[in-house]
Design a protein around this motif. Structure first.
Motif, PDB file in Angstrom:
ATOM      1  N   HIS A 174       0.861  -1.161   0.031  1.00  6.83           N
ATOM      2  CA  HIS A 174       0.003   0.080   0.044  1.00  6.83           C
ATOM      3  C   HIS A 174       0.993   1.163  -0.060  1.00  6.83           C
ATOM      4  O   HIS A 174       2.024   1.314   0.287  1.00  6.83           O
ATOM      5  N   GLY A 175       0.135   2.373  -0.434  1.00 12.89           N
ATOM      6  CA  GLY A 175       0.932   3.710  -0.515  1.00 12.89           C
ATOM      7  C   GLY A 175      -0.082   4.795  -0.520  1.00 12.89           C
ATOM      8  O   GLY A 175      -1.253   4.517  -0.662  1.00 12.89           O
ATOM      9  N   THR A 176       0.643   5.966  -0.940  1.00 18.02           N
ATOM     10  CA  THR A 176      -0.326   7.067  -0.935  1.00 18.02           C
ATOM     11  C   THR A 176      -0.457   7.547  -2.401  1.00 18.02           C
ATOM     12  O   THR A 176      -1.250   8.688  -2.623  1.00 18.02           O
ATOM     13  N   ARG A 177       0.037   6.760  -3.321  1.00 18.16           N
ATOM     14  CA  ARG A 177       0.110   7.308  -4.578  1.00 18.16           C
ATOM     15  C   ARG A 177      -1.437   7.307  -5.146  1.00 18.16           C
ATOM     16  O   ARG A 177      -2.181   6.277  -4.773  1.00 18.16           O
ATOM     17  N   ALA A 178      -2.014   8.192  -5.959  1.00 20.68           N
ATOM     18  CA  ALA A 178      -3.306   8.285  -6.195  1.00 20.68           C
ATOM     19  C   ALA A 178      -3.786   7.231  -7.064  1.00 20.68           C
ATOM     20  O   ALA A 178      -3.182   6.769  -8.094  1.00 20.68           O
ATOM     21  N   GLU A 179      -5.322   6.873  -6.505  1.00 20.01           N
ATOM     22  CA  GLU A 179      -5.726   5.777  -7.498  1.00 20.01           C
ATOM     23  C   GLU A 179      -5.944   6.138  -9.095  1.00 20.01           C
ATOM     24  O   GLU A 179      -6.134   5.343  -9.907  1.00 20.01           O
ATOM     25  N   ALA A 180      -6.078   7.362  -9.156  1.00 25.58           N
ATOM     26  CA  ALA A 180      -6.213   7.911 -10.502  1.00 25.58           C
ATOM     27  C   ALA A 180      -5.287   7.633 -11.536  1.00 25.58           C
ATOM     28  O   ALA A 180      -5.436   7.504 -12.667  1.00 25.58           O
ATOM     29  N   GLY A 181      -3.906   7.170 -11.153  1.00 25.39           N
ATOM     30  CA  GLY A 181      -3.213   6.744 -12.022  1.00 25.39           C
ATOM     31  C   GLY A 181      -3.047   5.345 -12.377  1.00 25.39           C
ATOM     32  O   GLY A 181      -2.299   4.657 -13.012  1.00 25.39           O
ATOM     33  N   VAL A 182      -4.152   4.690 -11.815  1.00 25.90           N
ATOM     34  CA  VAL A 182      -4.308   3.168 -12.098  1.00 25.90           C
ATOM     35  C   VAL A 182      -4.852   2.758 -13.297  1.00 25.90           C
ATOM     36  O   VAL A 182      -5.694   3.428 -13.882  1.00 25.90           O
ATOM     37  N   PRO A 183      -4.031   2.161 -14.106  1.00 22.87           N
ATOM     38  CA  PRO A 183      -4.765   2.186 -15.564  1.00 22.87           C
ATOM     39  C   PRO A 183      -5.925   1.401 -15.824  1.00 22.87           C
ATOM     40  O   PRO A 183      -6.456   0.722 -15.034  1.00 22.87           O
ATOM     41  N   ALA A 184      -6.770   1.829 -16.620  1.00 17.61           N
ATOM     42  CA  ALA A 184      -8.017   1.471 -16.963  1.00 17.61           C
ATOM     43  C   ALA A 184      -8.090   0.309 -17.529  1.00 17.61           C
ATOM     44  O   ALA A 184      -7.018  -0.173 -18.267  1.00 17.61           O
ATOM     45  N   ALA A 185      -9.264  -0.369 -17.524  1.00 14.72           N
ATOM     46  CA  ALA A 185      -9.364  -1.575 -18.113  1.00 14.72           C
ATOM     47  C   ALA A 185      -9.209  -1.369 -19.663  1.00 14.72           C
ATOM     48  O   ALA A 185      -9.909  -0.450 -20.158  1.00 14.72           O
ATOM     49  N   ARG A 186      -8.707  -2.465 -20.433  1.00 16.56           N
ATOM     50  CA  ARG A 186      -8.599  -2.581 -21.923  1.00 16.56           C
ATOM     51  C   ARG A 186      -9.851  -3.125 -22.516  1.00 16.56           C
ATOM     52  O   ARG A 186     -10.093  -4.008 -21.711  1.00 16.56           O
ATOM     53  N   ALA A 187     -10.335  -2.837 -23.471  1.00 19.54           N
ATOM     54  CA  ALA A 187     -11.291  -3.190 -24.238  1.00 19.54           C
ATOM     55  C   ALA A 187     -10.809  -4.704 -24.943  1.00 19.54           C
ATOM     56  O   ALA A 187      -9.766  -4.662 -25.273  1.00 19.54           O
ATOM     57  N   ARG A 188     -11.729  -5.452 -24.955  1.00 20.64           N
ATOM     58  CA  ARG A 188     -11.536  -6.686 -25.785  1.00 20.64           C
ATOM     59  C   ARG A 188     -11.385  -6.445 -27.212  1.00 20.64           C
ATOM     60  O   ARG A 188     -11.985  -5.738 -27.434  1.00 20.64           O
ATOM     61  N   PRO A 189     -10.390  -6.969 -27.837  1.00 18.89           N
ATOM     62  CA  PRO A 189     -10.144  -6.905 -29.399  1.00 18.89           C
ATOM     63  C   PRO A 189     -11.131  -7.475 -30.060  1.00 18.89           C
ATOM     64  O   PRO A 189     -11.551  -8.675 -29.560  1.00 18.89           O
ATOM     65  N   VAL A 190     -11.588  -6.921 -30.971  1.00 17.40           N
ATOM     66  CA  VAL A 190     -12.543  -7.420 -31.984  1.00 17.40           C
ATOM     67  C   VAL A 190     -12.019  -8.402 -33.143  1.00 17.40           C
ATOM     68  O   VAL A 190     -11.001  -7.672 -33.890  1.00 17.40           O
ATOM     69  N   ILE A 191     -12.428  -9.611 -33.443  1.00 14.39           N
ATOM     70  CA  ILE A 191     -11.909 -10.148 -34.584  1.00 14.39           C
ATOM     71  C   ILE A 191     -13.209 -10.678 -35.367  1.00 14.39           C
ATOM     72  O   ILE A 191     -14.051 -11.177 -34.663  1.00 14.39           O
ATOM     73  N   VAL A 192     -13.155 -10.136 -36.296  1.00 11.66           N
ATOM     74  CA  VAL A 192     -14.361 -10.629 -37.585  1.00 11.66           C
ATOM     75  C   VAL A 192     -13.943 -11.719 -38.315  1.00 11.66           C
ATOM     76  O   VAL A 192     -12.906 -11.682 -38.985  1.00 11.66           O
ATOM     77  N   SER A 193     -14.605 -12.760 -37.962  1.00 14.11           N
ATOM     78  CA  SER A 193     -14.493 -14.075 -38.555  1.00 14.11           C
ATOM     79  C   SER A 193     -14.741 -14.025 -40.042  1.00 14.11           C
ATOM     80  O   SER A 193     -15.909 -13.440 -40.310  1.00 14.11           O
ATOM     81  N   ALA A 194     -14.027 -14.620 -40.839  1.00 13.33           N
ATOM     82  CA  ALA A 194     -14.401 -14.561 -41.977  1.00 13.33           C
ATOM     83  C   ALA A 194     -14.767 -16.086 -42.798  1.00 13.33           C
ATOM     84  O   ALA A 194     -14.491 -16.897 -42.296  1.00 13.33           O
TER      85      ALA A 194
END
Length: 347
Positions: A174-194
């Motif tokens: 733990h620490g005092t670094r701001a939670e705002a610096g935590v990276p947000a979730a990344r979207a699932r990549p979309v694969i278009v099946s051909a």
């Protein structure tokens, strides 16, 4: 061939490499330490699985799951294993942490909507990084244990993977670094099946083409990569699937073990020069209906830990679409959990 998951060196970080050329998908990681297993997927969600002490005749499993991003809560699920011969008795079960009764719990099974109560999760997170006695007591008074060995290292690795170290929301550091610096979730990549082109009359004849086989062998860096293709006489028949107007998918048996086998797969032109491009040398098969290559490997013969990968045809290449493990080899057929390192959305 794949190493059994239970034989992975404790504490070794395992970055998962992409299986197919130029792809935008960046897989997550696996990390193992003693009785705990961590898998973080490409969206940033991490899942930490803890088990009873090895060789303790306990089929109990605990999973802690946390999505990426600031302020996300940890969810916990419990799995009561069954090995085909014995299982924990059914009936009421209660959770104890360091001798304190935290109330009833249940096997959440495959239902991800069923989780432990927040107060129980908080007690587990507070106790596990230290010396903790985590037990589930069944209706007969038998104590089933979740080991604390490896939990602290896995929690720290989860914090590192999610960028939480030094913040108030970190699990261990733990620490005092701001939670705002935590990276947000990344979207699932979309694969278009051909769609796949209909097979042609001459496609099957390519399966016995010496010139095509020689072209496949020329792509191998080492004879150990696909020994069946090189060494066996007569060589195994290649399987041909039509992909588009000018390309086919070529399948050839590479490895055969006691309880696993692997095929090599290549995209090749349908006439000389075939110019094959390797997709993977470690897949199990191809589903034409789903336009998907798939691989499933047992860590041990009894199948109590499994790993897998999938690749989807997008009209140009087979894109890596999923990768997962079921965690440590702890006696439960099929493993306790599905722990992905690569997820995607298929359209």
């Amino acid at each position: 061939m794949h190493r059994p998951l239970c034989a992975l060196i404790a504490g070794l970080l395992l970055p998962l490499a992409s299986h197919a050329g130029n792809t935008p998908v960046t897989p997550g990681i696996e990390f193992v330490h003693h009785d705990w297993f961590l898998a973080c997927d490409n969206t940033g969600t991490c899942r930490a699985a803890g088990y009873g002490p090895e060789n303790a005749d306990s089929l109990l499993g605990l999973m802690l799951e946390r999505a990426a991003g600031a302020g996300t809560a940890v969810k916990a699920r419990l799995r009561v294993g069954e090995d085909g011969e014995s299982a924990m008795p059914e009936g009421s079960m209660r959770l104890q942490v360091n001798g304190h009764d935290l109330g009833p719990v249940q096997d959440t099974g495959a239902d991800e909507a069923v989780t432990l109560r927040p107060a129980q999760v908080e007690a587990l997170l507070a106790a596990l990084p230290g010396q903790a006695r985590i037990e589930v007591i069944d209706s007969k008074g038998t104590h089933w244990q979740i080991s604390d060995r490896g939990a602290a290292a896995v929690f720290l690795k989860m914090d590192e993977a999610q960028g939480r170290v030094g913040t108030p929301g970190a699990l261990v550091r733990h620490g005092t670094r701001a939670e705002a610096g935590v990276p947000a979730a990344r979207a699932r990549p979309v694969i278009v099946s051909a769609a796949l082109t209909t097979a042609r009359a001459g496609d099957s004849a390519l399966g016995s083409s010496e010139a095509l086989r020689d072209a496949l062998i020329a792509t191998l860096g080492d004879s150990d990569d696909c020994p069946r293709l090189i060494e066996f006489k007569p060589p195994p028949e290649m399987v041909i699937e039509r992909l588009d107007e000018h390309h086919v998918l070529v399948q050839a048996l590479c490895q055969m073990g006691a309880y696993n086998y692997s095929n090599g797969f290549w995209i090749a032109r349908d006439e000389p020069p075939f110019a094959p491009q390797t997709i993977t040398l470690e897949a199990e098969g191809f589903s034409r209906a789903e336009r998907t290559l798939y691989a499933r490997y047992k860590g041990r013969g009894i199948g109590d830990c499994v790993s897998g990968s999938d690749w989807v045809w997008d009209g140009r290449m087979f894109q890596p679409s999923s990768a997962f493990s079921t965690g440590l080899c702890r006696g439960m057929p099929g493993g306790h959990w599905m722990l992905p390192t690569l997820v995607s959305e298929i359209r």
